[in-house]
Design a protein around this motif. Structure first.
Motif, PDB file in Angstrom:
ATOM      1  N   LYS A  95       0.831  -1.211   0.000  1.00 50.39           N
ATOM      2  CA  LYS A  95       0.000   0.000   0.000  1.00 50.39           C
ATOM      3  C   LYS A  95       0.860   1.254   0.000  1.00 50.39           C
ATOM      4  CE  LYS A  95      -3.973  -1.849  -0.277  1.00 50.39           C
ATOM      5  NZ  LYS A  95      -4.717  -1.733  -1.538  1.00 50.39           N
ATOM      6  N   LEU A  96       1.927   1.267   0.771  1.00 53.74           N
ATOM      7  CA  LEU A  96       2.814   2.424   0.789  1.00 53.74           C
ATOM      8  C   LEU A  96       3.486   2.620  -0.573  1.00 53.74           C
ATOM      9  CD1 LEU A  96       4.445   2.184   4.330  1.00 53.74           C
ATOM     10  CD2 LEU A  96       2.778   3.876   3.523  1.00 53.74           C
ATOM     11  N   ASP A  97       3.832   1.532  -1.244  1.00 51.53           N
ATOM     12  CA  ASP A  97       4.415   1.634  -2.584  1.00 51.53           C
ATOM     13  C   ASP A  97       3.409   2.233  -3.566  1.00 51.53           C
ATOM     14  OD1 ASP A  97       6.834   0.612  -1.733  1.00 51.53           O
ATOM     15  OD2 ASP A  97       6.420  -1.435  -2.437  1.00 51.53           O
ATOM     16  N   GLU A  98       2.138   1.843  -3.441  1.00 54.93           N
ATOM     17  CA  GLU A  98       1.094   2.417  -4.290  1.00 54.93           C
ATOM     18  C   GLU A  98       0.961   3.917  -4.041  1.00 54.93           C
ATOM     19  OE1 GLU A  98      -2.672   0.390  -3.905  1.00 54.93           O
ATOM     20  OE2 GLU A  98      -1.714  -1.574  -4.112  1.00 54.93           O
ATOM     21  N   VAL A  99       0.975   4.309  -2.781  1.00 56.42           N
ATOM     22  CA  VAL A  99       0.879   5.725  -2.435  1.00 56.42           C
ATOM     23  C   VAL A  99       2.084   6.484  -2.984  1.00 56.42           C
ATOM     24  CG1 VAL A  99       0.880   7.379  -0.530  1.00 56.42           C
ATOM     25  CG2 VAL A  99      -0.569   5.351  -0.401  1.00 56.42           C
ATOM     26  N   ALA A 100       3.274   5.906  -2.844  1.00 55.14           N
ATOM     27  CA  ALA A 100       4.503   6.554  -3.313  1.00 55.14           C
ATOM     28  C   ALA A 100       4.445   6.813  -4.816  1.00 55.14           C
ATOM     29  CB  ALA A 100       5.722   5.708  -2.963  1.00 55.14           C
ATOM     30  N   GLN A 101       3.847   5.900  -5.556  1.00 54.38           N
ATOM     31  CA  GLN A 101       3.739   6.070  -7.012  1.00 54.38           C
ATOM     32  C   GLN A 101       2.822   7.232  -7.384  1.00 54.38           C
ATOM     33  OE1 GLN A 101       2.600   2.297  -8.654  1.00 54.38           O
ATOM     34  NE2 GLN A 101       4.529   1.311  -8.072  1.00 54.38           N
ATOM     35  N   ASN A 107      10.064  10.458  -1.230  1.00 54.12           N
ATOM     36  CA  ASN A 107      10.959  10.444  -0.069  1.00 54.12           C
ATOM     37  C   ASN A 107      10.178  10.369   1.234  1.00 54.12           C
ATOM     38  OD1 ASN A 107      13.281  10.493  -1.565  1.00 54.12           O
ATOM     39  ND2 ASN A 107      13.491  12.719  -1.476  1.00 54.12           N
ATOM     40  N   ARG A 108       9.037  11.018   1.282  1.00 48.15           N
ATOM     41  CA  ARG A 108       8.204  11.023   2.484  1.00 48.15           C
ATOM     42  C   ARG A 108       7.779   9.595   2.842  1.00 48.15           C
ATOM     43  NH1 ARG A 108       5.524  14.624   5.346  1.00 48.15           N
ATOM     44  NH2 ARG A 108       3.523  14.118   6.249  1.00 48.15           N
ATOM     45  N   ILE A 109       7.353   8.841   1.857  1.00 51.73           N
ATOM     46  CA  ILE A 109       6.938   7.446   2.078  1.00 51.73           C
ATOM     47  C   ILE A 109       8.140   6.602   2.480  1.00 51.73           C
ATOM     48  CG2 ILE A 109       5.968   5.373   1.006  1.00 51.73           C
ATOM     49  CD1 ILE A 109       3.898   7.579   1.611  1.00 51.73           C
ATOM     50  N   ASN A 110       9.268   6.820   1.844  1.00 54.80           N
ATOM     51  CA  ASN A 110      10.471   6.070   2.213  1.00 54.80           C
ATOM     52  C   ASN A 110      10.884   6.351   3.655  1.00 54.80           C
ATOM     53  OD1 ASN A 110      10.659   4.819  -0.286  1.00 54.80           O
ATOM     54  ND2 ASN A 110      11.903   6.450  -1.142  1.00 54.80           N
ATOM     55  N   ASN A 111      10.751   7.592   4.092  1.00 53.96           N
ATOM     56  CA  ASN A 111      11.042   7.929   5.498  1.00 53.96           C
ATOM     57  C   ASN A 111      10.072   7.221   6.430  1.00 53.96           C
ATOM     58  OD1 ASN A 111      13.137   9.587   4.704  1.00 53.96           O
ATOM     59  ND2 ASN A 111      11.927  11.455   4.809  1.00 53.96           N
ATOM     60  N   PHE A 112       8.793   7.191   6.060  1.00 53.93           N
ATOM     61  CA  PHE A 112       7.803   6.474   6.870  1.00 53.93           C
ATOM     62  C   PHE A 112       8.159   4.997   6.963  1.00 53.93           C
ATOM     63  CE2 PHE A 112       3.603   9.079   6.938  1.00 53.93           C
ATOM     64  CZ  PHE A 112       4.245  10.082   7.640  1.00 53.93           C
TER      65      PHE A 112
END
Length: 149
Positions: A95-101, A107-112
């Motif tokens: 889900k986070l990968d989908e949001v990152a796309q 970078n925000r998602i990667n930090n999370f």
């Protein structure tokens, strides 16, 4: 929690939005104004860690963790807790990968992800908070993170 007719978890509904935290900078960057929030509102924060801690508590610690604890008590299966947490981690990562796309800056998602999947995580100490009796003061302790590999 909603379970479909096969017994699979279909939806999880989060009921605990008391103490919701929103990142002011991120909300503004998305085109939403925060000017109408009361100046002493605790909802807005400039600290992304505060937002993540609240989200972790509401979803992982308070809801998913309790669901897994109940499942472990019912099923007599070796390593079932680790298996379930591994599956939860995989779903959260997807889900986070989908949001990152969908974002200009992932970078925000990667930090999370770095915080969410770290070896230890902030664990909200509700009892301590009740004893201190401070509505706007959260206490945490670092604990082993079930979402870590």
């Amino acid at each position: 929690i909603s379970i479909d007719n096969t017994g699979a978890l279909h939806h999880i509904y989060i009921r605990d939005f008391e103490g919701l935290r929103i990142d002011t900078q991120q909300l503004n960057a998305m085109g939403y104004s925060t000017k109408n929030f009361h100046q002493k509102s605790l909802i807005l924060t400039s600290n992304a860690q505060t937002v993540l801690n609240k989200a972790f508590y509401s979803t992982v610690q308070n809801h998913i963790g309790e669901l897994i604890l109940t499942a472990v008590k019912i099923w007599d299966a070796p390593h079932i807790e680790n298996i379930i947490w591994s599956n939860v981690r995989t779903l959260i990562e997807q889900k986070l990968d989908e949001v990152a796309q969908s974002m200009d800056n992932s970078n925000r998602i990667n930090n999370f992800k770095e915080i969410l999947f770290a070896p230890t995580i902030d664990y909200k100490c509700v009892t301590t908070m009740r004893l201190v009796d401070e509505a706007d003061y959260y206490t945490y302790v670092k604990v082993n993170n079930p979402l870590h590999n």
